[in-house]
Motif scaffolding. Structure first.
Motif, PDB file in Angstrom:
ATOM      1  N   ALA A 161     -30.501  25.347   5.590  1.00  0.00           N
ATOM      2  CA  ALA A 161     -28.736  26.098   6.232  1.00  0.00           C
ATOM      3  C   ALA A 161     -28.737  27.355   6.256  1.00  0.00           C
ATOM      4  N   TRP A 162     -29.442  28.217   5.284  1.00  0.00           N
ATOM      5  CA  TRP A 162     -29.441  29.548   5.064  1.00  0.00           C
ATOM      6  C   TRP A 162     -30.722  29.987   4.160  1.00  0.00           C
ATOM      7  N   PRO A 163     -30.677  31.089   4.956  1.00  0.00           N
ATOM      8  CA  PRO A 163     -32.604  32.045   4.282  1.00  0.00           C
ATOM      9  C   PRO A 163     -32.360  31.920   2.523  1.00  0.00           C
ATOM     10  N   ILE A 164     -33.398  31.343   2.585  1.00  0.00           N
ATOM     11  CA  ILE A 164     -34.162  31.209   0.772  1.00  0.00           C
ATOM     12  C   ILE A 164     -35.160  32.642   0.569  1.00  0.00           C
ATOM     13  N   ALA A 165     -35.418  32.839   0.076  1.00  0.00           N
ATOM     14  CA  ALA A 165     -36.732  33.954  -0.324  1.00  0.00           C
ATOM     15  C   ALA A 165     -36.478  34.487  -1.402  1.00  0.00           C
ATOM     16  N   VAL A 186     -33.641  36.045  -7.106  1.00  0.00           N
ATOM     17  CA  VAL A 186     -32.828  35.402  -6.518  1.00  0.00           C
ATOM     18  C   VAL A 186     -31.515  36.285  -6.058  1.00  0.00           C
ATOM     19  N   THR A 187     -30.711  35.513  -5.615  1.00  0.00           N
ATOM     20  CA  THR A 187     -29.476  36.116  -4.691  1.00  0.00           C
ATOM     21  C   THR A 187     -28.485  35.504  -5.056  1.00  0.00           C
ATOM     22  N   PRO A 188     -27.047  35.706  -5.209  1.00  0.00           N
ATOM     23  CA  PRO A 188     -25.538  34.820  -5.699  1.00  0.00           C
ATOM     24  C   PRO A 188     -26.269  33.648  -5.148  1.00  0.00           C
ATOM     25  N   LEU A 189     -25.899  33.536  -4.628  1.00  0.00           N
ATOM     26  CA  LEU A 189     -25.521  31.829  -3.551  1.00  0.00           C
ATOM     27  C   LEU A 189     -27.128  31.219  -3.720  1.00  0.00           C
ATOM     28  N   THR A 190     -28.323  31.788  -3.812  1.00  0.00           N
ATOM     29  CA  THR A 190     -29.465  31.044  -4.597  1.00  0.00           C
ATOM     30  C   THR A 190     -29.606  30.996  -6.393  1.00  0.00           C
ATOM     31  N   ALA A 191     -28.926  32.033  -7.039  1.00  0.00           N
ATOM     32  CA  ALA A 191     -28.352  31.756  -8.472  1.00  0.00           C
ATOM     33  C   ALA A 191     -27.789  30.586  -9.110  1.00  0.00           C
ATOM     34  N   ARG A 192     -26.898  30.286  -8.024  1.00  0.00           N
ATOM     35  CA  ARG A 192     -25.078  29.521  -7.828  1.00  0.00           C
ATOM     36  C   ARG A 192     -25.626  28.009  -7.645  1.00  0.00           C
ATOM     37  N   VAL A 193     -27.078  27.729  -6.561  1.00  0.00           N
ATOM     38  CA  VAL A 193     -27.599  26.761  -6.388  1.00  0.00           C
ATOM     39  C   VAL A 193     -28.787  26.361  -7.434  1.00  0.00           C
ATOM     40  N   LEU A 194     -29.222  26.944  -7.828  1.00  0.00           N
ATOM     41  CA  LEU A 194     -30.285  27.167  -9.560  1.00  0.00           C
ATOM     42  C   LEU A 194     -28.843  26.047 -10.205  1.00  0.00           C
ATOM     43  N   GLY A 195     -27.570  27.278 -10.793  1.00  0.00           N
ATOM     44  CA  GLY A 195     -26.440  25.865 -11.965  1.00  0.00           C
ATOM     45  C   GLY A 195     -26.686  24.951 -11.884  1.00  0.00           C
ATOM     46  N   SER A 234     -28.757  22.782  10.773  1.00  0.00           N
ATOM     47  CA  SER A 234     -29.172  22.307   9.575  1.00  0.00           C
ATOM     48  C   SER A 234     -27.947  22.567   8.481  1.00  0.00           C
ATOM     49  N   PHE A 235     -27.218  24.100   9.406  1.00  0.00           N
ATOM     50  CA  PHE A 235     -25.518  24.747   8.283  1.00  0.00           C
ATOM     51  C   PHE A 235     -24.825  23.463   8.632  1.00  0.00           C
ATOM     52  N   TYR A 236     -24.373  23.122   9.649  1.00  0.00           N
ATOM     53  CA  TYR A 236     -23.754  22.346   9.773  1.00  0.00           C
ATOM     54  C   TYR A 236     -23.903  21.031   8.918  1.00  0.00           C
ATOM     55  N   THR A 237     -24.424  20.496   9.314  1.00  0.00           N
ATOM     56  CA  THR A 237     -25.732  19.333   8.365  1.00  0.00           C
ATOM     57  C   THR A 237     -24.970  19.301   6.916  1.00  0.00           C
ATOM     58  N   TRP A 238     -25.420  20.522   5.792  1.00  0.00           N
ATOM     59  CA  TRP A 238     -25.655  20.821   5.023  1.00  0.00           C
ATOM     60  C   TRP A 238     -23.381  20.817   4.461  1.00  0.00           C
ATOM     61  N   PHE A 239     -22.459  21.609   5.512  1.00  0.00           N
ATOM     62  CA  PHE A 239     -21.452  21.613   5.168  1.00  0.00           C
ATOM     63  C   PHE A 239     -20.387  20.615   5.096  1.00  0.00           C
ATOM     64  N   VAL A 240     -20.956  19.646   6.649  1.00  0.00           N
ATOM     65  CA  VAL A 240     -19.998  18.222   6.464  1.00  0.00           C
ATOM     66  C   VAL A 240     -20.691  17.454   4.944  1.00  0.00           C
ATOM     67  N   ALA A 277     -19.767  26.210  -3.718  1.00  0.00           N
ATOM     68  CA  ALA A 277     -20.658  28.106  -3.982  1.00  0.00           C
ATOM     69  C   ALA A 277     -21.262  28.169  -2.178  1.00  0.00           C
ATOM     70  N   THR A 278     -21.032  26.927  -1.139  1.00  0.00           N
ATOM     71  CA  THR A 278     -21.213  27.356  -0.171  1.00  0.00           C
ATOM     72  C   THR A 278     -19.667  27.851   0.351  1.00  0.00           C
ATOM     73  N   LEU A 279     -18.988  27.595  -0.511  1.00  0.00           N
ATOM     74  CA  LEU A 279     -17.515  28.245  -0.127  1.00  0.00           C
ATOM     75  C   LEU A 279     -17.411  29.799   0.264  1.00  0.00           C
ATOM     76  N   LEU A 280     -17.939  30.098  -1.311  1.00  0.00           N
ATOM     77  CA  LEU A 280     -18.069  31.438  -1.920  1.00  0.00           C
ATOM     78  C   LEU A 280     -18.630  32.369  -0.755  1.00  0.00           C
ATOM     79  N   HIS A 281     -20.365  31.549  -0.234  1.00  0.00           N
ATOM     80  CA  HIS A 281     -20.571  32.563   0.241  1.00  0.00           C
ATOM     81  C   HIS A 281     -20.770  31.932   1.978  1.00  0.00           C
ATOM     82  N   LEU A 282     -20.108  32.025   2.477  1.00  0.00           N
ATOM     83  CA  LEU A 282     -20.583  31.765   3.334  1.00  0.00           C
ATOM     84  C   LEU A 282     -21.221  32.468   4.965  1.00  0.00           C
ATOM     85  N   ASP A 283     -20.852  34.114   4.468  1.00  0.00           N
ATOM     86  CA  ASP A 283     -21.446  34.967   5.355  1.00  0.00           C
ATOM     87  C   ASP A 283     -22.813  35.216   5.339  1.00  0.00           C
ATOM     88  N   ARG A 284     -23.073  34.221   4.151  1.00  0.00           N
ATOM     89  CA  ARG A 284     -25.204  33.952   4.340  1.00  0.00           C
ATOM     90  C   ARG A 284     -25.647  32.972   4.961  1.00  0.00           C
TER      91      ARG A 284
END
Length: 288
Positions: free
Chosen positions: A53-57, A192-201, A118-124, A105-112
């Motif tokens: 759904a998004w690039p994770i590094a 981590v980015t703000p998005l991945t930090a929130r995912v880990l949270g 995969s993203f549309y599947t994730w979002f639904v 987290a998805t709604l806060l970081h839609l631009d990421r």
């Protein structure tokens, strides 16, 4: 008072501890998505921007998310097969919290996110799963009769107290990662980015909410399946940390602290599981 004036009699809830068919169907529907996510995150961590759904590094963050999904596969596979609702009810509150947090987290970081299938599947999925699992949990309400199984054991109050403290610590850490990620990012054990930090949270909320359930239930049979899943997840986390060890910042105090917590959690969970299984079997053998 005439019969027409009397209040209608509401049917009593059926406390048969049965897993409803719709509960099994929902679990079965979610399983393929979890399996595909684990494959994409574990086998192709360097291509998450293209395949996920998004690039994770770095890949370590992808591995950690996959570890949570591995535990989910264990739980939902058991929901499909188990006959008694109380054995799996503990899984639903953490899943509801986890999926709700990922939706936010998805709604806060839609631009990421990548604009791919995969993203549309994730979002639904995360737009529907929090409400779908909450609906299943509501449908099953009252099914648990509260009685221990014939082969069961009560979790000692000291153990329950320790687990509640552990759960609160996990929830607080997850909340900090989710609510103020920019404060945690410079201190975290890897980049981590703000998005991945929130995912880990959100991931940390899973064991936290499970542990708080000890305030409500003392039957070991209510926790066996979820603890199996958590042990499997911890093994996957250990493998993830080994595979992604190059991303760890050893100059940050959070790194040895995080590794120590994972190790302590694994030893503690295994010890609790083995101890409760011994107690369960001993109690079963002592019954006439």
């Amino acid at each position: 008072m005439s019969q027409t004036d009397a209040e209608p009699v509401r049917p009593a809830r059926v406390r048969d501890d049965r897993v409803l068919r719709i509960t099994r169907i929902v679990a079965l529907l979610l399983l393929p998505f979890l399996i595909v996510a684990v494959i994409l995150l574990s086998v192709f961590p360097d291509r998450t921007g293209e395949l996920f759904a998004w690039p994770i590094a770095p890949p370590l963050s992808a591995y950690l998310l996959a570890s949570a999904y591995v535990g989910g596969i264990w739980v939902f596979a058991r929901i499909v097969r188990t006959r008694r609702w109380h054995r799996v009810v503990v899984a639903y509150p953490p899943v509801i919290v986890f999926t709700s947090a990922l939706l936010v987290a998805t709604l806060l970081h839609l631009d990421r996110f990548s604009q791919n299938v995969s993203f549309y599947t994730w979002f639904v999925l995360y737009l529907t799963t929090p409400f779908l699992t909450a609906w299943v949990w509501w449908l099953q309400r009252g099914r648990d009769d509260g009685e221990p199984e014939s082969s069961d054991a009560r979790v000692p109050i000291v153990v329950r107290g320790i687990m509640v403290v552990v759960g609160l610590a996990s929830l607080m850490t997850g909340a900090v990662l989710f609510l103020v990620p920019n404060i945690v990012i410079p201190l975290w054990a890897w980049d981590v980015t703000p998005l991945t930090a929130r995912v880990l949270g959100a991931v940390l909320s899973l064991p936290g909410v499970v542990s708080l359930w000890f305030l409500r239930d003392t039957r070991w049979s209510s926790f066996r399946i979820v603890f199996q899943a958590q042990i499997v997840s911890l093994i996957a986390i250990g493998c993830s940390l080994f595979a992604g060890r190059d991303a760890l910042h050893w100059d940050r105090p959070a790194t040895p602290g995080f590794l120590a917590l994972v190790g302590i959690a694994f030893v503690g969970y295994v010890a609790l599981y083995v101890g409760m299984e011994v107690l369960r079997r001993r109690d079963a053998a002592s019954e006439p």
